[in-house]
Design a protein around this motif. Structure first.
Motif, mmCIF file in Angstrom:
data_model
loop_
_atom_site.group_PDB
_atom_site.id
_atom_site.type_symbol
_atom_site.label_atom_id
_atom_site.label_comp_id
_atom_site.label_asym_id
_atom_site.label_seq_id
_atom_site.Cartn_x
_atom_site.Cartn_y
_atom_site.Cartn_z
ATOM 1 N N CYS A 32 22.197 -3.517 -3.665
ATOM 2 C CA CYS A 32 22.843 -4.760 -3.638
ATOM 3 C C CYS A 32 23.260 -5.525 -4.558
ATOM 4 O O CYS A 32 23.748 -6.768 -4.401
ATOM 5 N N GLY A 33 22.760 -5.069 -6.086
ATOM 6 C CA GLY A 33 23.522 -6.695 -6.480
ATOM 7 C C GLY A 33 21.843 -7.664 -6.974
ATOM 8 O O GLY A 33 22.619 -8.272 -7.909
ATOM 9 N N ARG A 34 20.973 -7.274 -6.609
ATOM 10 C CA ARG A 34 19.976 -8.600 -6.682
ATOM 11 C C ARG A 34 18.889 -8.056 -8.033
ATOM 12 O O ARG A 34 18.552 -6.858 -8.159
ATOM 13 N N PHE A 35 18.787 -8.813 -8.707
ATOM 14 C CA PHE A 35 18.220 -8.444 -9.769
ATOM 15 C C PHE A 35 15.969 -8.414 -9.711
ATOM 16 O O PHE A 35 15.914 -9.904 -8.870
ATOM 17 N N LEU A 36 15.984 -8.187 -9.908
ATOM 18 C CA LEU A 36 15.144 -7.668 -9.181
ATOM 19 C C LEU A 36 13.635 -8.199 -10.212
ATOM 20 O O LEU A 36 13.056 -7.006 -11.908
ATOM 21 N N GLU A 37 12.549 -9.117 -10.367
ATOM 22 C CA GLU A 37 11.185 -9.214 -10.712
ATOM 23 C C GLU A 37 10.148 -8.386 -10.481
ATOM 24 O O GLU A 37 9.751 -8.511 -9.606
ATOM 25 N N PRO A 38 9.824 -7.883 -11.601
ATOM 26 C CA PRO A 38 8.457 -6.950 -11.285
ATOM 27 C C PRO A 38 7.123 -7.645 -10.263
ATOM 28 O O PRO A 38 6.731 -7.233 -9.694
ATOM 29 N N ALA A 39 7.067 -9.416 -10.673
ATOM 30 C CA ALA A 39 5.795 -10.132 -10.497
ATOM 31 C C ALA A 39 6.735 -9.972 -8.657
ATOM 32 O O ALA A 39 5.224 -10.466 -8.094
ATOM 33 N N GLN A 40 7.975 -9.574 -8.136
ATOM 34 C CA GLN A 40 8.060 -10.326 -6.802
ATOM 35 C C GLN A 40 7.609 -8.966 -6.204
ATOM 36 O O GLN A 40 7.975 -8.875 -4.845
ATOM 37 N N ARG A 41 7.343 -8.174 -6.674
ATOM 38 C CA ARG A 41 7.498 -6.825 -6.042
ATOM 39 C C ARG A 41 6.012 -6.773 -4.950
ATOM 40 O O ARG A 41 4.829 -6.651 -5.542
ATOM 41 N N VAL A 42 6.303 -6.112 -3.818
ATOM 42 C CA VAL A 42 5.514 -5.848 -2.969
ATOM 43 C C VAL A 42 4.931 -4.297 -3.015
ATOM 44 O O VAL A 42 6.105 -3.836 -2.799
ATOM 45 N N VAL A 43 3.451 -4.513 -3.272
ATOM 46 C CA VAL A 43 3.500 -3.214 -3.276
ATOM 47 C C VAL A 43 2.406 -2.840 -1.397
ATOM 48 O O VAL A 43 1.125 -3.209 -1.869
ATOM 49 N N PRO A 44 2.935 -2.356 -0.494
ATOM 50 C CA PRO A 44 2.110 -2.732 0.555
ATOM 51 C C PRO A 44 0.779 -2.035 0.710
ATOM 52 O O PRO A 44 0.655 -1.079 -0.206
ATOM 53 N N ALA A 45 -0.414 -1.744 1.423
ATOM 54 C CA ALA A 45 -1.530 -1.514 1.222
ATOM 55 C C ALA A 45 -1.499 0.319 1.772
ATOM 56 O O ALA A 45 -0.802 -0.047 2.864
ATOM 57 N N THR A 46 -1.806 0.801 1.069
ATOM 58 C CA THR A 46 -1.919 2.047 2.199
ATOM 59 C C THR A 46 -2.899 2.854 3.009
ATOM 60 O O THR A 46 -3.305 4.016 3.138
ATOM 61 N N ASP A 47 -3.969 2.364 2.705
ATOM 62 C CA ASP A 47 -5.245 2.919 3.039
ATOM 63 C C ASP A 47 -5.742 1.998 4.331
ATOM 64 O O ASP A 47 -6.585 2.833 5.145
ATOM 65 N N GLY A 48 -4.994 1.140 4.916
ATOM 66 C CA GLY A 48 -5.308 1.153 6.212
ATOM 67 C C GLY A 48 -5.731 -0.006 6.738
ATOM 68 O O GLY A 48 -6.312 -1.066 7.450
ATOM 69 N N SER A 49 -6.387 -0.845 5.567
ATOM 70 C CA SER A 49 -6.908 -1.926 5.597
ATOM 71 C C SER A 49 -6.318 -3.202 6.073
ATOM 72 O O SER A 49 -7.432 -4.158 6.916
ATOM 73 N N GLU A 50 -4.976 -3.187 6.308
ATOM 74 C CA GLU A 50 -4.094 -4.415 6.865
ATOM 75 C C GLU A 50 -2.860 -4.091 7.312
ATOM 76 O O GLU A 50 -2.834 -3.101 7.750
ATOM 77 N N PRO A 51 -2.893 -4.873 8.626
ATOM 78 C CA PRO A 51 -2.166 -4.400 9.371
ATOM 79 C C PRO A 51 -0.543 -4.672 8.780
ATOM 80 O O PRO A 51 -0.970 -5.210 7.670
ATOM 81 N N ALA A 52 -0.032 -3.694 9.334
ATOM 82 C CA ALA A 52 1.299 -3.334 8.198
ATOM 83 C C ALA A 52 2.153 -4.329 8.632
ATOM 84 O O ALA A 52 2.171 -4.565 10.098
#
Ligand SMILES: [Zn+2]
Length: 74
Positions: A32-52
């Motif tokens: 969509c043309g958005r400039f992506l900052e690696p520092a802004q990237r969100v990596v969701p927890a996949t181990d189930g320790s946090e509610p999605a």
């Protein structure tokens, strides 16, 4: 090939994770043309320790992918 990129959308309350689509050969901007900052990237927890958190998908990105796939199928 495409990759998914999750980012917090600061424009909405409460903060929501938005999934953009990134082309693998150009990972600096989303479809969509958005400039992506690696520092802004969100990596969701996949181990189930946090509610999605509630996720949203970026509409312009999805439309672009759909058009690309339709074009490739022709
Ligand atoms: Zn997007």
């Amino acid at each position: 090939m495409y990759e998914m990129w999750a980012e917090q959308d600061p424009a909405v309350t409460p903060p929501t994770v938005v999934w953009h689509v990134v082309a693998k050969d150009d990972a600096s901007t989303s479809l969509c043309g958005r400039f992506l900052e690696p520092a802004q990237r969100v990596v969701p927890a996949t181990d189930g320790s946090e509610p999605a958190p509630p996720d949203r998908y970026c509409d312009p990105c999805l439309v672009t992918v759909r058009e690309a796939m339709t074009a490739a199928a022709r």
